[in-house]
Scaffold this motif. Structure first.
Motif, PDB file in Angstrom:
ATOM      1  N   PRO A 108      16.556  16.030  29.243  1.00 10.44           N
ATOM      2  CA  PRO A 108      16.154  15.029  28.239  1.00 10.44           C
ATOM      3  C   PRO A 108      14.835  15.364  27.542  1.00 10.44           C
ATOM      4  O   PRO A 108      14.655  15.033  26.367  1.00 10.44           O
ATOM      5  CB  PRO A 108      16.049  13.740  29.060  1.00 10.44           C
ATOM      6  CG  PRO A 108      16.942  13.957  30.239  1.00 10.44           C
ATOM      7  CD  PRO A 108      16.850  15.417  30.551  1.00 10.44           C
ATOM      8  N   ARG A 109      13.911  16.034  28.242  1.00 11.88           N
ATOM      9  CA  ARG A 109      12.604  16.294  27.625  1.00 11.88           C
ATOM     10  C   ARG A 109      12.708  17.303  26.483  1.00 11.88           C
ATOM     11  O   ARG A 109      11.838  17.345  25.615  1.00 11.88           O
ATOM     12  CB  ARG A 109      11.604  16.785  28.678  1.00 11.88           C
ATOM     13  CG  ARG A 109      11.249  15.725  29.702  1.00 11.88           C
ATOM     14  CD  ARG A 109      10.070  16.136  30.561  1.00 11.88           C
ATOM     15  NE  ARG A 109       8.789  15.867  29.926  1.00 11.88           N
ATOM     16  CZ  ARG A 109       7.608  16.053  30.507  1.00 11.88           C
ATOM     17  NH1 ARG A 109       7.563  16.514  31.759  1.00 11.88           N
ATOM     18  NH2 ARG A 109       6.489  15.784  29.891  1.00 11.88           N
ATOM     19  N   ALA A 128      12.617  15.708  18.921  1.00  7.74           N
ATOM     20  CA  ALA A 128      12.486  14.434  18.204  1.00  7.74           C
ATOM     21  C   ALA A 128      11.060  14.165  17.738  1.00  7.74           C
ATOM     22  O   ALA A 128      10.856  13.476  16.730  1.00  7.74           O
ATOM     23  CB  ALA A 128      12.961  13.289  19.082  1.00  7.74           C
ATOM     24  N   THR A 129      10.061  14.716  18.439  1.00  6.38           N
ATOM     25  CA  THR A 129       8.668  14.284  18.186  1.00  6.38           C
ATOM     26  C   THR A 129       7.720  15.398  17.756  1.00  6.38           C
ATOM     27  O   THR A 129       6.536  15.128  17.532  1.00  6.38           O
ATOM     28  CB  THR A 129       8.094  13.605  19.442  1.00  6.38           C
ATOM     29  OG1 THR A 129       8.099  14.528  20.537  1.00  6.38           O
ATOM     30  CG2 THR A 129       8.919  12.378  19.811  1.00  6.38           C
ATOM     31  N   LEU A 161      18.795  16.915  16.783  1.00  7.18           N
ATOM     32  CA  LEU A 161      19.161  16.007  17.871  1.00  7.18           C
ATOM     33  C   LEU A 161      20.683  15.879  17.984  1.00  7.18           C
ATOM     34  O   LEU A 161      21.226  15.769  19.092  1.00  7.18           O
ATOM     35  CB  LEU A 161      18.525  14.640  17.639  1.00  7.18           C
ATOM     36  CG  LEU A 161      16.987  14.608  17.772  1.00  7.18           C
ATOM     37  CD1 LEU A 161      16.449  13.249  17.353  1.00  7.18           C
ATOM     38  CD2 LEU A 161      16.561  14.948  19.196  1.00  7.18           C
ATOM     39  N   GLU A 188      13.473  15.246  23.592  1.00  5.73           N
ATOM     40  CA  GLU A 188      12.240  14.517  23.281  1.00  5.73           C
ATOM     41  C   GLU A 188      11.289  15.383  22.462  1.00  5.73           C
ATOM     42  O   GLU A 188      10.655  14.906  21.513  1.00  5.73           O
ATOM     43  CB  GLU A 188      11.580  14.089  24.590  1.00  5.73           C
ATOM     44  CG  GLU A 188      10.352  13.229  24.431  1.00  5.73           C
ATOM     45  CD  GLU A 188       9.764  12.852  25.785  1.00  5.73           C
ATOM     46  OE1 GLU A 188       9.970  11.712  26.219  1.00  5.73           O
ATOM     47  OE2 GLU A 188       9.107  13.729  26.411  1.00  5.73           O
ATOM     48  N   PRO A 248       4.980  11.752  22.982  1.00 12.85           N
ATOM     49  CA  PRO A 248       5.006  12.343  24.321  1.00 12.85           C
ATOM     50  C   PRO A 248       4.194  13.636  24.355  1.00 12.85           C
ATOM     51  O   PRO A 248       4.125  14.369  23.361  1.00 12.85           O
ATOM     52  CB  PRO A 248       6.501  12.613  24.557  1.00 12.85           C
ATOM     53  CG  PRO A 248       7.210  11.702  23.621  1.00 12.85           C
ATOM     54  CD  PRO A 248       6.322  11.554  22.421  1.00 12.85           C
ATOM     55  N   GLY A 283       5.798  16.796  23.177  1.00  7.93           N
ATOM     56  CA  GLY A 283       5.950  16.784  21.730  1.00  7.93           C
ATOM     57  C   GLY A 283       4.654  17.132  21.034  1.00  7.93           C
ATOM     58  O   GLY A 283       4.638  17.854  20.023  1.00  7.93           O
TER      59      GLY A 283
END
Length: 413
Positions: A247-248, A254-255, A236, A251, A275, A278
């Motif tokens: 942004p996705r 991150a996930t 990140l 995301e 999400p 993710g």
């Protein structure tokens, strides 16, 4: 009730000749069948099972594997909202626009270009330079174009071009499977780009970890595992310095290690808190990692990896998402070594979208398990019987290295 790694729960509508039923949805004593399972060798046996059961478990080591369309997943909470979620994802239905052999030639070139892009970008980041997202986008876009025309060619190349450099081969594999899976789910072109770039970059933070930590064989100590898990944070940080990043993608990074039951990291998110992109890349990342050569774990065959995902449905991974992934790649994905019903051994070269249990295969060994003088392809979608008039089907998947075979060495030597 948990099933073993080679049992699959299916609707009785999916029963077929050559299967071995190992368990029923009711006690064996309530049926006219033996207590230890039944080999399906007649239409009458299928009819009797359909009369008394709604679902059964089939043993894929002792008989033919089921069509993924008939898999039955355990109940995992309310189904309607989840089904609606997948319906919202599907905005288009992609069709095959080129034959496998024709697309393979184009995919070879694009594959080489994308490999070069990944290698250069990783070298830049290891040297402390910023991530060149535009450099990656060009290769990813060309890959998506190929996968939209025919997804099998790139998946085949990925399996056949396995190398010891796990980092960029895994990045490439995640990008390929993300695009293929997203295509299956009906995502639009711009969404496929985001999903593929997210797969490509999901483990980018590993470039900041010590090389000896990632190359050490065997399990890591708890402190070392925490260092490895920190690659999400490192990733990140790298992306934060990348201008124009959707942004996705951040995301996804991150996930992608969060898990359906809350056992993942770094936040311990549960279910739909993760999400959807993710969750998708989490499945893709796990599948590709299992089938890749890693210094700290034995790699599995594509068939074994699919079975492991199946076992983790509703636990580590959303059950419906696992079901969709199996629909995408099949019980026997491209690159799987298999034994056919006549005893011959082959490797899956292409999986038909509508006949996933009747793939195209390259024949390698004869019925005595001796190498054929010349390899040749057989399309089980067209060839239904062997030379003796018996049904010709995939009987079971084989582990990597079975009978001394490695498709990579055979096709790329």
């Amino acid at each position: 009730m948990d099933t073993s790694s080679h049992e699959m729960r299916i609707s009785v509508q999916g029963l077929a000749l050559g299967m071995y039923v190992s368990r029923l949805d009711r006690p064996w004593l309530e049926t006219p069948f033996p207590l230890h399972g039944v080999a399906i060798d007649s239409d009458d046996a299928i009819a009797r099972l359909r009369r008394i059961c709604s679902h059964v478990w089939v043993d894929t080591l002792r008989g033919v594997a089921p069509d993924p369309r008939y898999l039955v997943f355990e109940a995992d909470g309310p189904r309607a909202p989840v089904q609606g979620e997948f319906e919202q994802l599907r905005k288009t239905d992609w069709t095959i626009r080129s034959e496998f052999k024709a697309e393979l030639q184009e995919a070879e070139h694009v594959h080489a270009v994308l490999e070069g892009s990944i290698s250069e970008v990783m070298e830049d980041m290891q040297a402390g330079r910023h991530l060149n997202l535009d450099r990656l986008k060009d290769g990813v876009d060309a890959m998506i174009d190929s996968i939209l025309r025919n997804p099998t060619a790139f998946v085949w190349l990925k399996e056949m071009k396995r190398r010891d450099n796990y980092a960029y081969q895994h990045a490439l594999g995640c990008a390929i499977w993300a695009a293929s899976f997203g295509r299956h789910l009906g995502l639009e072109r711009d969404e496929l780009q985001v999903l593929s770039l997210g797969g490509l970059l999901c483990d980018v933070g590993r470039v900041r970890l010590a090389g000896e930590l990632l190359s050490r064989p065997g399990p890591l100590a708890e402190g070392e595992m925490q260092q490895v898990r920190a690659h999400v944070r490192h990733g990140l940080e790298i992306l934060e310095m990348t201008p124009g990043l959707p942004p996705r993608i951040a995301e996804i990074v991150a996930t992608h290690h969060e898990r359906h039951d809350g056992s993942g990291y770094p936040e311990g998110l549960v279910g739909n808190q993760i999400p959807i992109f993710g969750r998708i890349v989490g499945v893709v990342d796990s599948y590709d990692a299992m089938t890749s050569v890693r210094p700290y774990a034995q790699n599995r065959s594509p068939h074994e990896a699919v079975n492991e995902l199946y076992q983790q449905r509703g636990k580590l991974f959303q059950a419906e998402l696992v079901e969709q992934f199996i629909q995408n790649c099949g019980i026997y994905p491209t690159g799987t070594l298999v034994e056919l019903s006549n005893g011959q051994v082959a490797v899956i070269t292409d999986v038909h979208s509508l006949k996933r249990l009747r793939p195209r295969v390259m024949m390698l060994l004869d019925v005595d398990k001796s190498p054929l003088k010349q390899f040749h392809e057989v399309d089980l979608g067209e060839v239904e019987f062997d030379e003796h008039g018996s049904p010709l089907v995939v009987k079971r998947g084989l582990p990597i290295g079975a009978y001394g075979l490695d498709p990579v060495e055979l096709f790329l030597a």
